[in-house]
Design an enzyme around this catalytic site. Sequence first.
Site, PDB file in Angstrom:
ATOM      1  N   LYS A 139      14.367  -1.506   6.189  1.00 43.69           N
ATOM      2  CA  LYS A 139      13.327  -0.452   6.484  1.00 43.69           C
ATOM      3  C   LYS A 139      14.024   0.727   7.305  1.00 43.69           C
ATOM      4  CE  LYS A 139       9.841  -2.161   4.362  1.00 43.69           C
ATOM      5  NZ  LYS A 139       9.134  -1.370   3.434  1.00 43.69           N
ATOM      6  N   ASP A 166      14.187   2.238   2.565  1.00 37.77           N
ATOM      7  CA  ASP A 166      12.813   2.482   2.557  1.00 37.77           C
ATOM      8  C   ASP A 166      12.328   2.945   3.882  1.00 37.77           C
ATOM      9  OD1 ASP A 166      10.114   2.548   1.765  1.00 37.77           O
ATOM     10  OD2 ASP A 166      10.117   0.481   1.137  1.00 37.77           O
ATOM     11  N   GLU A 192      13.819   5.482  -0.468  1.00 38.47           N
ATOM     12  CA  GLU A 192      12.670   5.062  -0.906  1.00 38.47           C
ATOM     13  C   GLU A 192      11.513   5.689   0.019  1.00 38.47           C
ATOM     14  OE1 GLU A 192      12.202   1.230  -2.264  1.00 38.47           O
ATOM     15  OE2 GLU A 192      10.218   1.094  -1.678  1.00 38.47           O
ATOM     16  N   GLU A 218       4.934   3.605  -5.218  1.00 41.60           N
ATOM     17  CA  GLU A 218       4.120   2.257  -5.033  1.00 41.60           C
ATOM     18  C   GLU A 218       3.024   2.482  -4.354  1.00 41.60           C
ATOM     19  OE1 GLU A 218       6.980   0.908  -1.664  1.00 41.60           O
ATOM     20  OE2 GLU A 218       4.997   0.580  -0.711  1.00 41.60           O
ATOM     21  N   ASP A 241       3.608  -0.209  -8.970  1.00 30.74           N
ATOM     22  CA  ASP A 241       3.305  -1.682  -8.679  1.00 30.74           C
ATOM     23  C   ASP A 241       2.393  -2.263  -9.596  1.00 30.74           C
ATOM     24  OD1 ASP A 241       2.198  -4.142  -7.487  1.00 30.74           O
ATOM     25  OD2 ASP A 241       3.191  -3.623  -5.636  1.00 30.74           O
ATOM     26  N   HIS A 268       7.640  -1.605  -7.710  1.00 26.30           N
ATOM     27  CA  HIS A 268       7.328  -2.192  -6.490  1.00 26.30           C
ATOM     28  C   HIS A 268       6.714  -3.608  -6.738  1.00 26.30           C
ATOM     29  CE1 HIS A 268       4.661  -2.541  -2.971  1.00 26.30           C
ATOM     30  NE2 HIS A 268       5.609  -2.388  -2.381  1.00 26.30           N
ATOM     31  N   GLU A 301      12.793  -6.244  -7.427  1.00 28.42           N
ATOM     32  CA  GLU A 301      12.568  -6.574  -5.916  1.00 28.42           C
ATOM     33  C   GLU A 301      11.898  -7.902  -5.605  1.00 28.42           C
ATOM     34  OE1 GLU A 301       9.660  -3.824  -4.112  1.00 28.42           O
ATOM     35  OE2 GLU A 301      10.224  -4.301  -2.148  1.00 28.42           O
TER      36      GLU A 301
END
Length: 355
Positions: A139, A166, A192, A218, A241, A268, A301
């Site tokens: 992150k 991300d 991301e 996502e 997703d 995602h 993922e």
Amino acid sequence: MLLIEVIANNGAVGWGECYGPAEVTQSAVTSFYATRLLGLDPIQTDKAWSKCWQSSLDYARRGIMMGAISGLDMALWDLKGKLLNTPLAELMGGRFRDKLPCYATGMYYKEMPEQKLIDALVKEAKAYNAKGFKAMKIKVGKNLAFDKKLITEMRKALPKAQLMADSNHAYDLPEAVEIGQVLDENKFDWFEEPLSPEFPSLYKQLSEKINIPLATGECEQTRWGFQQLLDAGGVQIAQPDLAYCGGPSEAIKIRTIASSLGVKVIPHVWGTMLNMAAAAHFLGSTFCEPGRAEPTSPILEYDCTPNPLREDIFEKPLKVVKGIITVPVDPGLGVCPDRKVMNSFCIQKTETDKG
Ligand code: MG
């Protein structure tokens, strides 16, 4: 999480999962969509999807109700697979591969002083690497100074690993350029959600200023949403997703749109084993462009944060072995909740039937 079970007349069942606030999606299913699906042939997934879409078009083109459609659609695909005795990967067009390398998602922020936090996140990433994950996603998006330090320390600690970052739409354009340059210097594989999903045109501007591939999607839904997002340019990796974008039915259409634009699709995944299995079948059946003698494999993922709804409530959860997941071969999704264990986590259950 909201899990959905669809039961056919012959007793066969299909399971699906909705991404989004469970009680709200539950209401969308029980008060709106479920009654409209009763009596349909479960093999006809596109017909069922279109019926849901058409009946709520005026107020549910995107958002939570599309999350509800996604879970219903996933459950119908699982049911279809079981009725036809065929795994989803085959129903989605055919299996290109049996094994998928996974990337570890984790490295979430915790409340602690910044240097301690960086040390803890690096330690966490190294632990996934030691378990066999060759790819990790961190992150970013706390603050710029912290983010830069984390990126460089992560690369220093894991010089050979495939790393992604991300930001969950944490930056404006100049900040995204600044962080994107640091990610590029440190050989990260993708950046991301650098920007808000509300500004698709900024992705193109960002892509012209930095070299790292941009990933997003996502928060996006349906073929029409992805068409607009990808048409704007700048995005190299689309991330629908399957529990939110409109379900497997819609993910396949998004894959076709992305393919026509030369954009890769890497779903995602966040939630239970149902969504994980759906994504595994999806990637197992994805043709990787460009085709060549030794094609690369797409990566799946895998959220590594402890979650009993992913690991504990399934009879045969998919296992990551040395960073690899096997695309299920059982009919449908190939994973099924263990009712007894699942019920111990159940907060609220509703049922719709013909009566
Ligand atoms: Mg993300």
